[in-house]
Design a protein around this motif. Structure first.
Motif, PDB file in Angstrom:
ATOM      1  N   LYS A  79      26.680  -7.977 -42.061  1.00 62.88           N
ATOM      2  CA  LYS A  79      26.325  -8.995 -41.069  1.00 62.88           C
ATOM      3  C   LYS A  79      27.550  -9.406 -40.252  1.00 62.88           C
ATOM      4  O   LYS A  79      27.473  -9.594 -39.034  1.00 62.88           O
ATOM      5  N   ARG A  80      28.715  -9.520 -40.910  1.00 57.27           N
ATOM      6  CA  ARG A  80      29.931  -9.903 -40.186  1.00 57.27           C
ATOM      7  C   ARG A  80      30.339  -8.833 -39.185  1.00 57.27           C
ATOM      8  O   ARG A  80      30.821  -9.137 -38.096  1.00 57.27           O
ATOM      9  N   GLN A  81      30.151  -7.582 -39.541  1.00 63.07           N
ATOM     10  CA  GLN A  81      30.477  -6.508 -38.604  1.00 63.07           C
ATOM     11  C   GLN A  81      29.551  -6.523 -37.398  1.00 63.07           C
ATOM     12  O   GLN A  81      29.988  -6.313 -36.262  1.00 63.07           O
ATOM     13  N   LEU A  82      28.252  -6.787 -37.617  1.00 59.22           N
ATOM     14  CA  LEU A  82      27.327  -6.907 -36.499  1.00 59.22           C
ATOM     15  C   LEU A  82      27.724  -8.065 -35.591  1.00 59.22           C
ATOM     16  O   LEU A  82      27.725  -7.937 -34.361  1.00 59.22           O
ATOM     17  N   ASP A  83      28.069  -9.201 -36.197  1.00 64.51           N
ATOM     18  CA  ASP A  83      28.490 -10.352 -35.399  1.00 64.51           C
ATOM     19  C   ASP A  83      29.742 -10.032 -34.597  1.00 64.51           C
ATOM     20  O   ASP A  83      29.882 -10.465 -33.442  1.00 64.51           O
ATOM     21  N   GLY A  84      30.650  -9.265 -35.201  1.00 64.61           N
ATOM     22  CA  GLY A  84      31.853  -8.884 -34.474  1.00 64.61           C
ATOM     23  C   GLY A  84      31.557  -8.006 -33.273  1.00 64.61           C
ATOM     24  O   GLY A  84      32.163  -8.166 -32.201  1.00 64.61           O
ATOM     25  N   LEU A  85      30.611  -7.079 -33.416  1.00 67.22           N
ATOM     26  CA  LEU A  85      30.234  -6.223 -32.288  1.00 67.22           C
ATOM     27  C   LEU A  85      29.577  -7.038 -31.181  1.00 67.22           C
ATOM     28  O   LEU A  85      29.759  -6.749 -29.992  1.00 67.22           O
ATOM     29  N   VAL A  86      28.816  -8.061 -31.554  1.00 63.69           N
ATOM     30  CA  VAL A  86      28.209  -8.928 -30.550  1.00 63.69           C
ATOM     31  C   VAL A  86      29.282  -9.737 -29.831  1.00 63.69           C
ATOM     32  O   VAL A  86      29.274  -9.872 -28.598  1.00 63.69           O
ATOM     33  N   GLU A  87      30.250 -10.279 -30.589  1.00 66.82           N
ATOM     34  CA  GLU A  87      31.315 -11.086 -29.988  1.00 66.82           C
ATOM     35  C   GLU A  87      32.179 -10.270 -29.033  1.00 66.82           C
ATOM     36  O   GLU A  87      32.651 -10.785 -28.016  1.00 66.82           O
ATOM     37  N   ARG A  88      32.370  -9.003 -29.347  1.00 72.22           N
ATOM     38  CA  ARG A  88      33.192  -8.149 -28.469  1.00 72.22           C
ATOM     39  C   ARG A  88      32.397  -7.605 -27.290  1.00 72.22           C
ATOM     40  O   ARG A  88      32.952  -6.896 -26.448  1.00 72.22           O
ATOM     41  N   GLY A  89      31.112  -7.897 -27.227  1.00 73.93           N
ATOM     42  CA  GLY A  89      30.318  -7.455 -26.100  1.00 73.93           C
ATOM     43  C   GLY A  89      29.810  -6.035 -26.210  1.00 73.93           C
ATOM     44  O   GLY A  89      29.289  -5.492 -25.225  1.00 73.93           O
ATOM     45  N   GLU A  90      29.923  -5.416 -27.386  1.00 68.95           N
ATOM     46  CA  GLU A  90      29.424  -4.049 -27.556  1.00 68.95           C
ATOM     47  C   GLU A  90      27.931  -4.032 -27.865  1.00 68.95           C
ATOM     48  O   GLU A  90      27.227  -3.088 -27.500  1.00 68.95           O
ATOM     49  N   LEU A  91      27.452  -5.054 -28.544  1.00 66.72           N
ATOM     50  CA  LEU A  91      26.025  -5.195 -28.833  1.00 66.72           C
ATOM     51  C   LEU A  91      25.508  -6.478 -28.202  1.00 66.72           C
ATOM     52  O   LEU A  91      26.264  -7.426 -27.992  1.00 66.72           O
ATOM     53  N   GLU A  92      24.209  -6.487 -27.926  1.00 68.73           N
ATOM     54  CA  GLU A  92      23.530  -7.685 -27.417  1.00 68.73           C
ATOM     55  C   GLU A  92      22.354  -7.992 -28.323  1.00 68.73           C
ATOM     56  O   GLU A  92      21.559  -7.105 -28.641  1.00 68.73           O
ATOM     57  N   ARG A  93      22.252  -9.238 -28.745  1.00 68.08           N
ATOM     58  CA  ARG A  93      21.132  -9.639 -29.595  1.00 68.08           C
ATOM     59  C   ARG A  93      19.902  -9.838 -28.712  1.00 68.08           C
ATOM     60  O   ARG A  93      19.862 -10.733 -27.872  1.00 68.08           O
ATOM     61  N   VAL A  94      18.893  -8.974 -28.885  1.00 71.07           N
ATOM     62  CA  VAL A  94      17.679  -9.031 -28.065  1.00 71.07           C
ATOM     63  C   VAL A  94      16.671  -9.995 -28.663  1.00 71.07           C
ATOM     64  O   VAL A  94      16.123 -10.856 -27.970  1.00 71.07           O
ATOM     65  N   HIS A  95      16.390  -9.826 -29.941  1.00 68.41           N
ATOM     66  CA  HIS A  95      15.529 -10.726 -30.693  1.00 68.41           C
ATOM     67  C   HIS A  95      16.212 -10.989 -32.025  1.00 68.41           C
ATOM     68  O   HIS A  95      17.253 -10.397 -32.337  1.00 68.41           O
ATOM     69  N   ARG A  96      15.640 -11.864 -32.795  1.00 66.94           N
ATOM     70  CA  ARG A  96      16.188 -12.137 -34.118  1.00 66.94           C
ATOM     71  C   ARG A  96      16.183 -10.858 -34.955  1.00 66.94           C
ATOM     72  O   ARG A  96      15.137 -10.274 -35.216  1.00 66.94           O
ATOM     73  N   GLY A  97      17.372 -10.405 -35.351  1.00 67.06           N
ATOM     74  CA  GLY A  97      17.487  -9.204 -36.165  1.00 67.06           C
ATOM     75  C   GLY A  97      17.386  -7.911 -35.397  1.00 67.06           C
ATOM     76  O   GLY A  97      17.285  -6.839 -36.007  1.00 67.06           O
ATOM     77  N   VAL A  98      17.449  -7.936 -34.056  1.00 63.51           N
ATOM     78  CA  VAL A  98      17.362  -6.725 -33.237  1.00 63.51           C
ATOM     79  C   VAL A  98      18.487  -6.758 -32.205  1.00 63.51           C
ATOM     80  O   VAL A  98      18.667  -7.756 -31.509  1.00 63.51           O
ATOM     81  N   TYR A  99      19.228  -5.643 -32.111  1.00 63.79           N
ATOM     82  CA  TYR A  99      20.384  -5.552 -31.230  1.00 63.79           C
ATOM     83  C   TYR A  99      20.267  -4.299 -30.367  1.00 63.79           C
ATOM     84  O   TYR A  99      19.673  -3.309 -30.778  1.00 63.79           O
ATOM     85  N   ARG A 100      20.863  -4.350 -29.163  1.00 65.40           N
ATOM     86  CA  ARG A 100      20.879  -3.195 -28.265  1.00 65.40           C
ATOM     87  C   ARG A 100      22.294  -2.861 -27.866  1.00 65.40           C
ATOM     88  O   ARG A 100      23.186  -3.722 -27.845  1.00 65.40           O
ATOM     89  N   ASN A 101      22.500  -1.567 -27.557  1.00 63.72           N
ATOM     90  CA  ASN A 101      23.783  -1.086 -27.078  1.00 63.72           C
ATOM     91  C   ASN A 101      23.967  -1.512 -25.627  1.00 63.72           C
ATOM     92  O   ASN A 101      23.225  -1.083 -24.745  1.00 63.72           O
ATOM     93  N   ARG A 102      24.951  -2.350 -25.350  1.00 68.05           N
ATOM     94  CA  ARG A 102      25.115  -2.908 -24.011  1.00 68.05           C
ATOM     95  C   ARG A 102      25.666  -1.905 -23.004  1.00 68.05           C
ATOM     96  O   ARG A 102      25.642  -2.168 -21.806  1.00 68.05           O
TER      97      ARG A 102
END
Length: 359
Positions: A79-102
């Motif tokens: 979970k921390r690694q996913l949050d890190g990818l979101v913070e760096r702008g590599e992933l975007e949280r689309v819905h709860r528990g779903v992420y997309r490649n930005r």
């Protein structure tokens, strides 16, 4: 001095207790951690190994550039690694528990897959989203509409969700690797949301291209007699002459002929579904550049203050979806047809240039 000797005389100075000597620790002093922006990152993100990074790239290539939290855990991401990818702008949280490649532009198929991931394995694409997925002519929009065979359905922002106790296995099919309602069930469901005349035009197109048959439509209607959409579709099939599609008004017909003669053939009756769930139909349009054209009759659009207000809402919602709308009147078509053609040609050329311009 022996035992019992006198203790008279000068007193000895009290013994001073010195602190015990401590052997220096062999562990090096802890390094000072780099200061992070606590407004965006509460903890230092965990690094991702090269193997997990390769697995993530391969997953995106085969899963519409999307990943869910359970899928990420299977790859070895925390979970921390996913949050890190979101913070760096590599992933975007689309819905709860779903992420997309930005790094990849979002499209309608990706929106549908993200909705299915968010709502669970029993959800299917339905209603107006299913019309788009089945290739109904002139359909456009960003709406994500799903149905689930359940009495409960998780709420998700940006999704239109339906529950159905009548959705049977015969009503579900696989379309472009996504589960969706069949063409016949989709037409029935849409009769409660969009004008029946529009549904009938789509039915005409599918039957003329042998994508469905009148028998299959009636079979599905007979199996679902309690649905209001089934009753409406039955009446539409009984009343409408299939195979004939004409302009709804002489003004629409005149504009279509004018554009054809000018070498600017447009698509008739384009359906736009906006994020709010409302569905609008454009008289003529160029869907590839999101340019719509409408012909306004004075009596229809000025019949009341409410109708005038509704037209403004309709225009604003389509503009927010990225469409440009050109409006012409009967006077324009009659007195200044050349000016009408020039404006359509200029707007279409500019929209094409904007679409081809790199971001």
């Amino acid at each position: 001095m022996g035992v019992g000797a006198s203790t008279c005389g000068p007193r000895a100075a009290p013994t001073r207790h010195l602190p015990a000597f401590r052997r220096p620790s062999r562990r090096p002093a802890a390094r000072e951690r780099p200061q992070l922006d606590t407004t965006s990152a509460g903890r230092h993100p965990e690094p991702i190994t090269a193997l997990v990074h390769r697995l993530l790239i391969d997953h995106f290539a085969h899963r519409d550039q999307l990943i869910s939290t359970p899928q990420a855990h299977e790859l070895g991401l925390t979970k921390r690694q996913l949050d890190g990818l979101v913070e760096r702008g590599e992933l975007e949280r689309v819905h709860r528990g779903v992420y997309r490649n930005r790094s990849v532009p979002i499209d309608q198929r990706q929106r549908l897959v993200a909705g299915l991931l968010a709502c669970g394995p029993d959800a299917v694409v339905s209603h107006r989203s299913a019309l788009w997925l089945h290739g109904a002519p002139n359909m456009s929009g960003t709406l994500v509409e799903l149905t689930k065979r359940s009495t409960s359905f998780p709420l998700r922002n940006g999704l239109v969700l339906h529950r159905s106790s009548t959705l049977a296995s015969a009503d579900v099919t696989r379309v472009d690797r996504l589960w969706a309602t069949t063409k016949e069930r989709t037409l029935i469901d849409c009769c409660t949301l969009v004008p029946v005349g529009l549904v009938m035009r789509i039915a005409e197109h599918w039957m003329s291209n042998r994508l469905t048959t009148l028998d299959r439509l009636h079979e599905t209607i007979d199996r679902l007699p309690t649905l209001s959409g089934a009753r409406r579709l039955r009446r539409g099939l009984a009343e409408r002459s299939l195979g004939v599609v004409v302009a709804d008004s002489p003004l629409e017909h005149r504009l279509g002929e004018l554009l054809d003669r000018a070498g600017l053939p447009a698509v008739h009756h384009v359906v736009v579904t906006v994020r709010s769930g409302r569905t609008y139909e454009l008289d003529w349009a160029y869907p590839d550049v999101r340019l719509g054209i409408e012909v306004d009759g004075y009596g229809v659009h000025l019949r009341s203050v409410t109708a005038f207000d509704d037209d403004r809402w309709r225009r604003n919602e389509r503009e927010n979806e990225g469409w440009q709308i050109l409006n012409f009147t009967s006077g324009h078509l009659r007195r200044s047809p050349g000016r009408v053609v020039a404006q359509v040609r200029d707007a279409r050329a500019r929209r094409r240039r904007d679409a081809e311009r790199p971001d």
